[in-house]
Design a protein around this motif. Structure first.
Motif, mmCIF file in Angstrom:
data_model
loop_
_atom_site.group_PDB
_atom_site.id
_atom_site.type_symbol
_atom_site.label_atom_id
_atom_site.label_comp_id
_atom_site.label_asym_id
_atom_site.label_seq_id
_atom_site.Cartn_x
_atom_site.Cartn_y
_atom_site.Cartn_z
ATOM 1 N N UNK A 1 20.470 14.209 56.943
ATOM 2 C CA UNK A 1 21.707 13.729 56.324
ATOM 3 C C UNK A 1 22.326 14.800 55.429
ATOM 4 N N UNK A 2 21.485 15.526 54.712
ATOM 5 C CA UNK A 2 21.983 16.560 53.806
ATOM 6 C C UNK A 2 22.670 17.694 54.560
ATOM 7 N N UNK A 3 22.175 18.018 55.747
ATOM 8 C CA UNK A 3 22.737 19.115 56.543
ATOM 9 C C UNK A 3 23.802 18.635 57.534
ATOM 10 N N UNK A 4 23.906 17.333 57.717
ATOM 11 C CA UNK A 4 24.820 16.807 58.724
ATOM 12 C C UNK A 4 24.357 17.078 60.129
ATOM 13 N N UNK A 5 23.031 17.003 60.342
ATOM 14 C CA UNK A 5 22.446 17.258 61.653
ATOM 15 C C UNK A 5 21.566 16.069 62.038
ATOM 16 N N UNK A 6 20.889 16.162 63.171
ATOM 17 C CA UNK A 6 20.010 15.090 63.622
ATOM 18 C C UNK A 6 18.564 15.374 63.211
ATOM 19 N N UNK A 7 17.732 14.358 63.296
ATOM 20 C CA UNK A 7 16.309 14.548 63.008
ATOM 21 C C UNK A 7 15.668 15.486 64.018
ATOM 22 N N UNK A 8 16.099 15.414 65.259
ATOM 23 C CA UNK A 8 15.567 16.331 66.273
ATOM 24 C C UNK A 8 15.876 17.772 65.907
ATOM 25 N N UNK A 9 17.075 18.022 65.416
ATOM 26 C CA UNK A 9 17.440 19.384 65.028
ATOM 27 C C UNK A 9 16.625 19.865 63.839
ATOM 28 N N UNK A 10 16.318 18.968 62.924
ATOM 29 C CA UNK A 10 15.455 19.328 61.790
ATOM 30 C C UNK A 10 14.066 19.706 62.299
ATOM 31 N N UNK A 11 13.525 18.914 63.228
ATOM 32 C CA UNK A 11 12.185 19.183 63.773
ATOM 33 C C UNK A 11 12.136 20.535 64.475
ATOM 34 N N UNK A 12 13.172 20.857 65.232
ATOM 35 C CA UNK A 12 13.214 22.132 65.939
ATOM 36 C C UNK A 12 13.399 23.295 64.970
ATOM 37 N N UNK B 1 24.759 16.143 76.172
ATOM 38 C CA UNK B 1 24.745 15.983 74.719
ATOM 39 C C UNK B 1 23.436 16.489 74.114
ATOM 40 N N UNK B 2 22.333 16.262 74.810
ATOM 41 C CA UNK B 2 21.043 16.736 74.313
ATOM 42 C C UNK B 2 20.976 18.261 74.319
ATOM 43 N N UNK B 3 21.551 18.879 75.334
ATOM 44 C CA UNK B 3 21.573 20.342 75.387
ATOM 45 C C UNK B 3 22.385 20.911 74.231
ATOM 46 N N UNK B 4 23.504 20.275 73.926
ATOM 47 C CA UNK B 4 24.316 20.699 72.784
ATOM 48 C C UNK B 4 23.532 20.562 71.487
ATOM 49 N N UNK B 5 22.779 19.477 71.376
ATOM 50 C CA UNK B 5 22.016 19.219 70.162
ATOM 51 C C UNK B 5 20.915 20.248 69.945
ATOM 52 N N UNK B 6 20.165 20.552 71.013
ATOM 53 C CA UNK B 6 19.061 21.493 70.821
ATOM 54 C C UNK B 6 19.584 22.905 70.544
ATOM 55 N N UNK B 7 20.697 23.272 71.165
ATOM 56 C CA UNK B 7 21.273 24.588 70.888
ATOM 57 C C UNK B 7 21.720 24.666 69.429
ATOM 58 N N UNK B 8 22.255 23.563 68.914
ATOM 59 C CA UNK B 8 22.729 23.533 67.540
ATOM 60 C C UNK B 8 21.625 23.589 66.508
#
Length: 314
Positions: free
Chosen positions: A256-267, A288-295
């Protein structure tokens, strides 16, 4: 643009996150576990997000994943040599001589896109590691591959493979193993220490622990019960949900603090907690998942955040 890291001691530079392509096979060992119906869109989204390398394997549908990947690259206008491609030789029931005999099949399945990293998929072949490494070194000297890697090798097996390759004048570039906030066995089994000592990159597969670290199954426990049986047998145990709830709460606050997803935090934790030694290859079944992991490689957690998540990691 994401930073680049050196793959082992090779001259190959890769982004901290690559795209795992097991999902692109509709048959074989991953069939029905996490399939994608839109490989071209997934590849394009990964490229647009700055990802510069892709990991596939012979074992993913007997070349089906390799063909889907390179078709997606060609559709995106990527020419051979413009991205880094890793694939694997499947050792089950085979001797080391199969490596040279089947390299043409790999090149054909990849539609003449070059093999930048060629890996032994498992340490369970009919020949010795030394024989396999000699064959790999021959392929490298012949210009058919650019670097050599292994997958699922223990610290001892990895060290043995590195020594055998070094005797051929070649450095072992990578070892692909399971690593995530819910699987930190590399810290206990010697793999991390050996990789750092030998200058080997560790490629983390299942970096989201088969989706558990996305928070999806915590939010909707019924989704776990409805998941394919193989997926649950592989990684999706209910106890992983229970023991990881405190971790997920902290990941949610950071996200929430970074404006990202939990998956992105884990990666992001994974590609920074271990320094440059560990890179990750999450898979994507949807655009959408590919965009998320790249981000996930476009920001950086603080040392305090990295440590806090490490403390909460069960």
């Amino acid at each position: 643009m994401a930073d680049r890291r050196r793959l082992g001691r090779s001259d190959i530079e890769i982004t901290p996150i690559g795209l795992g392509c097991a999902q692109m096979a509709m048959t074989g060992m991953t069939a029905g576990v996490y399939p994608t119906r839109e490989p071209n869109a997934v590849v394009q989204s990964a490229l647009s997000g700055g990802v510069n390398w892709f990991d596939t394997a012979e074992g993913y549908g007997s070349g089906e994943s390799e063909r889907a990947l390179t078709t997606g690259l060609r559709t995106a206008g990527v020419r051979p040599g413009e991205v880094v491609i890793a694939t694997k030789w499947l050792p089950f029931g085979r001797r080391a001589s199969s490596i040279a005999r089947t390299i043409g099949d790999r090149i054909s399945a990849l539609q003449d896109y070059p093999i930048d990293l060629y890996q032994i998929h498992q340490p369970w072949g009919l020949s010795s590691v030394e024989s396999e490494m000699r064959e790999m070194a021959r392929l490298l000297r012949a210009g058919k591959i650019r670097s050599v890697g292994v997958s699922n090798f223990s610290a001892r097996q990895m060290t043995r493979a590195a020594a055998a390759l070094r005797a051929e004048g070649v450095e072992l570039a990578a070892n692909q193993v399971q690593i995530s906030l819910l699987n930190r066995s590399i810290e206990r089994n010697g793999v991390l220490d050996a990789a750092r000592r030998l200058g080997i990159t560790l490629i983390a597969y299942s970096p989201l622990h088969t989706g558990i670290l996305t928070g999806r199954f915590h939010d909707d426990p019924d989704a776990m019960r409805q998941a394919p049986l193989l997926r649950k047998v592989m990684f999706g145990r209910a106890r992983d949900l229970d023991r990881s709830r405190p971790l997920m709460r902290e990941m949610g606050a950071i996200a929430d603090a970074y404006g990202v997803s939990r998956a992105q935090v884990a990666l992001n934790w994974l590609i920074h907690f271990y320094g440059d030694t560990v890179v990750a290859i999450p898979g994507a079944s949807k655009q959408q998942q590919a965009e998320e992991i790249a981000g996930a490689q476009t920001f950086r957690l603080t040392e305090t955040e990295l440590g806090r998540l490490g403390e909460l990691s069960p």
